[in-house]
Design a protein around this motif. Structure first.
Motif, mmCIF file in Angstrom:
data_model
loop_
_atom_site.group_PDB
_atom_site.id
_atom_site.type_symbol
_atom_site.label_atom_id
_atom_site.label_comp_id
_atom_site.label_asym_id
_atom_site.label_seq_id
_atom_site.Cartn_x
_atom_site.Cartn_y
_atom_site.Cartn_z
ATOM 1 N N VAL A 134 0.240 -0.589 -0.059
ATOM 2 C CA VAL A 134 0.138 0.087 -0.211
ATOM 3 C C VAL A 134 0.897 1.578 -0.005
ATOM 4 O O VAL A 134 0.652 2.029 -0.638
ATOM 5 N N ALA A 135 1.816 1.075 0.748
ATOM 6 C CA ALA A 135 2.668 2.050 1.495
ATOM 7 C C ALA A 135 3.917 2.386 -0.308
ATOM 8 O O ALA A 135 3.720 3.648 -0.796
ATOM 9 N N VAL A 136 3.728 1.357 -1.221
ATOM 10 C CA VAL A 136 4.182 1.884 -2.102
ATOM 11 C C VAL A 136 3.218 2.415 -3.360
ATOM 12 O O VAL A 136 3.434 3.385 -4.346
ATOM 13 N N VAL A 137 2.472 1.828 -3.225
ATOM 14 C CA VAL A 137 1.388 2.328 -4.625
ATOM 15 C C VAL A 137 0.371 3.492 -4.113
ATOM 16 O O VAL A 137 0.760 4.713 -5.394
ATOM 17 N N GLN A 138 0.551 4.144 -3.183
ATOM 18 C CA GLN A 138 0.381 5.666 -3.055
ATOM 19 C C GLN A 138 1.392 6.154 -2.834
ATOM 20 O O GLN A 138 1.319 7.193 -3.579
ATOM 21 N N ALA A 139 2.561 5.842 -2.546
ATOM 22 C CA ALA A 139 3.810 6.971 -2.994
ATOM 23 C C ALA A 139 3.953 7.175 -4.307
ATOM 24 O O ALA A 139 4.463 8.181 -4.819
ATOM 25 N N ALA A 193 -0.007 -6.434 -19.523
ATOM 26 C CA ALA A 193 1.396 -6.104 -19.007
ATOM 27 C C ALA A 193 1.581 -7.237 -17.505
ATOM 28 O O ALA A 193 2.871 -6.537 -16.909
ATOM 29 N N ALA A 194 0.709 -7.381 -16.838
ATOM 30 C CA ALA A 194 0.835 -7.785 -15.000
ATOM 31 C C ALA A 194 1.777 -8.988 -15.395
ATOM 32 O O ALA A 194 1.613 -9.768 -16.427
ATOM 33 N N HIS A 215 0.625 -6.363 -8.422
ATOM 34 C CA HIS A 215 0.767 -7.389 -9.953
ATOM 35 C C HIS A 215 -0.254 -6.292 -10.901
ATOM 36 O O HIS A 215 -0.327 -6.226 -12.017
ATOM 37 N N ALA A 216 -1.546 -6.199 -10.177
ATOM 38 C CA ALA A 216 -2.296 -5.769 -11.197
ATOM 39 C C ALA A 216 -2.665 -3.939 -11.309
ATOM 40 O O ALA A 216 -2.718 -3.183 -12.320
ATOM 41 N N GLY A 217 -2.567 -3.258 -10.573
ATOM 42 C CA GLY A 217 -2.844 -1.976 -10.102
ATOM 43 C C GLY A 217 -3.559 -1.431 -9.560
ATOM 44 O O GLY A 217 -4.717 -2.579 -8.945
ATOM 45 N N ALA A 218 -4.491 -0.446 -10.357
ATOM 46 C CA ALA A 218 -5.666 0.043 -9.732
ATOM 47 C C ALA A 218 -7.247 -0.293 -10.683
ATOM 48 O O ALA A 218 -7.330 0.154 -11.982
ATOM 49 N N VAL A 219 -7.376 -2.130 -10.321
ATOM 50 C CA VAL A 219 -8.344 -2.282 -11.251
ATOM 51 C C VAL A 219 -9.348 -2.970 -10.306
ATOM 52 O O VAL A 219 -9.189 -2.421 -9.521
ATOM 53 N N PRO A 220 -10.809 -2.960 -11.242
ATOM 54 C CA PRO A 220 -11.806 -3.212 -10.428
ATOM 55 C C PRO A 220 -11.801 -4.602 -9.490
ATOM 56 O O PRO A 220 -11.164 -5.638 -10.213
ATOM 57 N N VAL A 221 -12.123 -4.764 -8.604
ATOM 58 C CA VAL A 221 -12.285 -5.899 -7.487
ATOM 59 C C VAL A 221 -13.471 -6.689 -7.137
ATOM 60 O O VAL A 221 -14.433 -5.242 -6.560
ATOM 61 N N ARG A 222 -13.615 -7.443 -7.557
ATOM 62 C CA ARG A 222 -14.952 -7.974 -6.994
ATOM 63 C C ARG A 222 -14.639 -9.050 -5.458
ATOM 64 O O ARG A 222 -14.351 -9.977 -6.236
ATOM 65 N N GLY A 245 -5.808 3.252 -5.185
ATOM 66 C CA GLY A 245 -6.755 2.811 -6.284
ATOM 67 C C GLY A 245 -7.767 2.139 -6.842
ATOM 68 O O GLY A 245 -8.376 2.360 -7.416
ATOM 69 N N ALA A 246 -7.509 1.135 -5.812
ATOM 70 C CA ALA A 246 -8.242 -0.536 -6.257
ATOM 71 C C ALA A 246 -9.497 0.295 -6.331
ATOM 72 O O ALA A 246 -10.610 0.751 -5.059
#
Length: 387
Positions: A212-217, A345-346, A317-324, A281-282
């Motif tokens: 979370v820290a890496v993605v948010q930064a 690309a993931a 691995h997927a980043g900001a994508v929709p998650v169900r 971002g998810a």
């Protein structure tokens, strides 16, 4: 030659000698009272061996003097515990008799063999031998002096050999019984399982916080929006604080300093997981079916960790994508299904300890887990029994 002399450089050789000498103290003391009492020594020791505490006393001595182990160490070779069964008492009695026999023999030879050497030297010089010697020599012969070292060599062999013999007998007769071996094996198994569980806890909690820290930064730096940066930093702070609480709780368990700082999170605390993922971002869509409050604590806690690892993999691995996310409580089982698109690309998270940890958690609770691509998506599907 060095190998022959090696045992005499070890302290345990001499402590074994002392242990055998101590065994001869009782009959020696009783001999001064009355010869009849000396012959009753085996009977007295047999009666003492029936006392449960005698096994603990003998185990303490044997472990300290025969093996050089600390008395408070583990009992894989020699136990320090009272007799729990009549079989333990019987083995203790046999041990006391064997120790008495070997100890008296070694004590006798310890005294007599040096006297024999002295007699040989005296015979070579023409001096009358000591009447208390094991062998009374007559006449004066020079070759007596050549034979003089042999009794001392024999004594050295007796000390080393008898020490090894009595140590083997101690391991056999004072070692753990089958029931004690089983209990020790179960205890070691529990410790290993606990270590594995703690390792998974740390992996899931700290791994999620760092992801979370890496993605948010990264998102804050790319956005260049002060408001978004403030929200990202708040999310990093909240996730980091949660990870620190988990780390402190786990370290408290390892130190055994007291109860955990806080209870392990359950699926009832899943909102903070979802909020953390959304702030990264998810786009999350969660649906809960069935009475979540009826899920037993262990199942709910492991379900939380499985969900945490699955969301961590999505962000990593997927980043900001929709998650169900689907949580279903029905028909005596808990179902967890996490599904997200897998961009071209993931890199699919097909390796690493995260997915293995999900499968291990499910297996330990008697459930099963399926992870992998499914119709262009990545899916984690876990079913855990509630009973």
């Amino acid at each position: 030659m060095v190998r022959i002399l090696l045992p005499f450089g070890r302290a345990v050789t001499y402590t074994r000698w002392l242990h055998l000498f101590v065994a001869a103290v009782l009959p020696a003391v009783l001999m001064y009272v009355d010869d009849l009492w000396m012959y009753l020594s085996p009977l007295l020791l047999a009666l003492a061996g029936l006392v449960p505490a005698m096994r603990a006393v003998e185990g303490f001595q044997a472990r300290l003097l025969l093996t050089g182990q600390r008395p408070e160490g583990d009992g894989r070779e020699i136990v320090v515990a009272p007799s729990a069964t009549w079989a333990d008492r019987g083995r203790t009695v046999v041990w006391l008799q064997a120790r008495l026999l070997v100890g008296c023999l070694v004590a006798l030879l310890t005294v007599q063999l040096p006297l024999t050497t002295d007699s040989l030297v005296a015979g070579a010089r023409g001096v009358p031998p000591d009447e208390g010697a094991l062998a009374v020599l007559s006449g004066q012969h020079w070759w007596y002096g050549v034979l003089a070292p042999l009794p001392l060599v024999l004594l050295a062999a007796v000390v080393v050999g008898a020490g090894a013999l009595v140590t083997g007998l101690a391991r056999l007769l004072l070692g753990p019984s089958p029931a004690e071996r089983l209990a020790a094996l179960e205890e070691r198994t529990e410790r290993l399982l606990e270590r594995n569980r703690i390792a998974r806890e740390l992996h899931d909690s700290i791994g999620h916080a760092l992801t979370v820290a890496v993605v948010q930064a990264g998102a804050a730096r790319a956005a260049g929006d002060p408001g978004f940066t403030d929200r990202a930093l708040a999310a990093v702070e909240d996730t980091g604080r949660t990870a620190l609480e988990d780390l402190e709780r786990v370290l408290g368990v390892l130190r055994e300093a007291g109860p955990p700082v806080r209870a392990r999170p359950t699926l009832a605390d899943a909102d903070r997981l979802l909020e953390s993922a959304r702030s990264s971002g998810a786009r999350l869509d969660m649906e809960v079916t069935g009475p979540l409050e009826t899920v037993p604590g262990p199942v709910s806690r492991e379900g939380y960790r499985i969900l945490q690892e699955a969301l961590t993999n999505v962000l990593r691995h997927a980043g900001a994508v929709p998650v169900r996310v689907r949580v279903e409580v029905a028909r005596g089982s808990l179902g967890l299904r996490i599904r997200n698109p897998l961009p071209a690309a993931a890199r699919p998270p097909d390796r690493g300890s995260g997915l293995r940890g999900i499968r291990e958690r499910a297996a330990l609770l008697g459930g099963h887990a399926r992870t992998g691509p499914d119709a262009g998506d990545w899916q984690v599907h876990v079913v855990l029994p509630l009973s």
